[in-house]
Design an enzyme around this catalytic site. Structure first.
Site, PDB file in Angstrom:
ATOM      1  N   ALA A   2      10.402 -62.413  63.181  1.00 23.45           N
ATOM      2  CA  ALA A   2       9.386 -61.674  63.929  1.00 23.45           C
ATOM      3  C   ALA A   2       9.444 -60.186  63.607  1.00 23.45           C
ATOM      4  CB  ALA A   2       9.573 -61.899  65.425  1.00 23.45           C
ATOM      5  N   SER A   3      10.656 -59.636  63.507  1.00 25.03           N
ATOM      6  CA  SER A   3      10.774 -58.216  63.178  1.00 25.03           C
ATOM      7  C   SER A   3      10.271 -57.932  61.770  1.00 25.03           C
ATOM      8  CB  SER A   3      12.220 -57.745  63.345  1.00 25.03           C
ATOM      9  OG  SER A   3      13.085 -58.328  62.389  1.00 25.03           O
ATOM     10  N   LYS A   4      10.537 -58.845  60.841  1.00 24.46           N
ATOM     11  CA  LYS A   4      10.069 -58.655  59.468  1.00 24.46           C
ATOM     12  C   LYS A   4       8.569 -58.927  59.337  1.00 24.46           C
ATOM     13  CE  LYS A   4      13.796 -57.383  57.181  1.00 24.46           C
ATOM     14  NZ  LYS A   4      13.866 -56.080  56.470  1.00 24.46           N
ATOM     15  N   THR A  54      24.698 -60.974  48.111  1.00 17.41           N
ATOM     16  CA  THR A  54      25.632 -59.934  48.532  1.00 17.41           C
ATOM     17  C   THR A  54      26.955 -60.581  48.929  1.00 17.41           C
ATOM     18  OG1 THR A  54      24.987 -60.049  50.870  1.00 17.41           O
ATOM     19  CG2 THR A  54      23.715 -58.563  49.440  1.00 17.41           C
ATOM     20  N   TYR A  73      14.682 -62.396  63.789  1.00 21.46           N
ATOM     21  CA  TYR A  73      14.662 -61.720  62.481  1.00 21.46           C
ATOM     22  C   TYR A  73      13.289 -61.823  61.833  1.00 21.46           C
ATOM     23  CZ  TYR A  73      15.703 -60.835  57.553  1.00 21.46           C
ATOM     24  OH  TYR A  73      15.689 -60.351  56.265  1.00 21.46           O
TER      25      TYR A  73
END
Length: 233
Positions: free
Chosen positions: A153-155, A186, A151
């Site tokens: 790394a993608s961000k 949420t 997560y």
């Protein structure tokens, strides 16, 4: 301070989720016309809302699908002034016990959708008097915790994409920024972390207010920024 977005034409990807729909309502209340794009079916509660366009079945990992969606919005409103890339996803998985497929999936969801959407919107944003792109990054992109490798790394990719595109567009009237929230309050996060103090998290409304500022004319001097929105985490 309430930011006016009167007459602005804003596209929000991932628009039918908690953050996307909250942001859409927030922008509408400040005078914007809003298009919500999502792969899912549009919730009945969002339909027939004045100045709100809901486009369902949009695959933002596909250039053809995204091009078609943004062309429909631009034709409806004679242009596009802003893009907010909310579409994305999360998975907790350690590197040792995890799967390469998770890394690929989060790249597709969090980074590829943002790049494809920006490319599809760019012609319209450059033609606007004050084009705006706001990407939803993550505070985890600055320092990843255990289980957050894929997560984060993608961000982190979203952050570098934001900086690179801001440099490309800084002399063409389009600003590109990202917000880096911590944990967003949420229902899903409350269910996943029932013992956490959710009062310390960032509410979707608070995050929407920061995004609205970055979309406004008051933010014309801000580009390439990665703005932490961490609440009290």
């Amino acid at each position: 301070m309430s930011q006016s977005l009167q007459g602005k034409r804003i596209v929000v990807t991932g628009g039918f989720g908690v953050l996307g729909s909250t942001l859409g309502k927030y922008l509408l209340a400040r005078g914007a016309r809003v298009a919500l794009l999502d792969r899912s079916e549009a919730p009945a509660a969002l339909l027939d809302t004045p100045d709100l366009l809901c486009l369902e079945g949009v695959d933002l990992s596909s250039t053809a699908s995204a091009d078609n969606a943004f062309a429909r919005v631009a034709a409806q409103w004679d242009g596009i002034d802003g893009l907010v890339n909310v579409a994305g996803g999360f998975a907790w998985e350690t590197v040792e016990q995890g799967h390469l497929e998770t890394w690929d999936r989060l790249y597709q969801m969090n980074l590829r959708t943002a790049v494809v959407s920006a490319q599809s919107a760019l012609t319209h944003l450059v033609a606007s008097a004050a084009g705006r792109i706001v990407n939803i990054g993550a505070l985890a992109s600055l320092k990843a915790a255990a289980g957050m490798g894929a997560y984060a790394a993608s961000k982190a990719g979203v952050a570098r994409f934001t900086e690179a595109l801001a440099e490309e567009l800084k002399d063409r009237g389009v600003t590109v920024n990202a917000v880096l929230p911590s944990i967003i309050d949420t229902p899903a996060n409350r269910a996943d972390m029932p013992d956490a103090d959710s009062s310390r998290w960032v509410t979707p409304q608070a995050l929407a207010a920061v995004v609205a500022f970055l979309l406004s004319d008051d933010a014309q001097a801000v580009t390439g920024a990665l703005l932490p929105v961490s609440g009290r985490v």
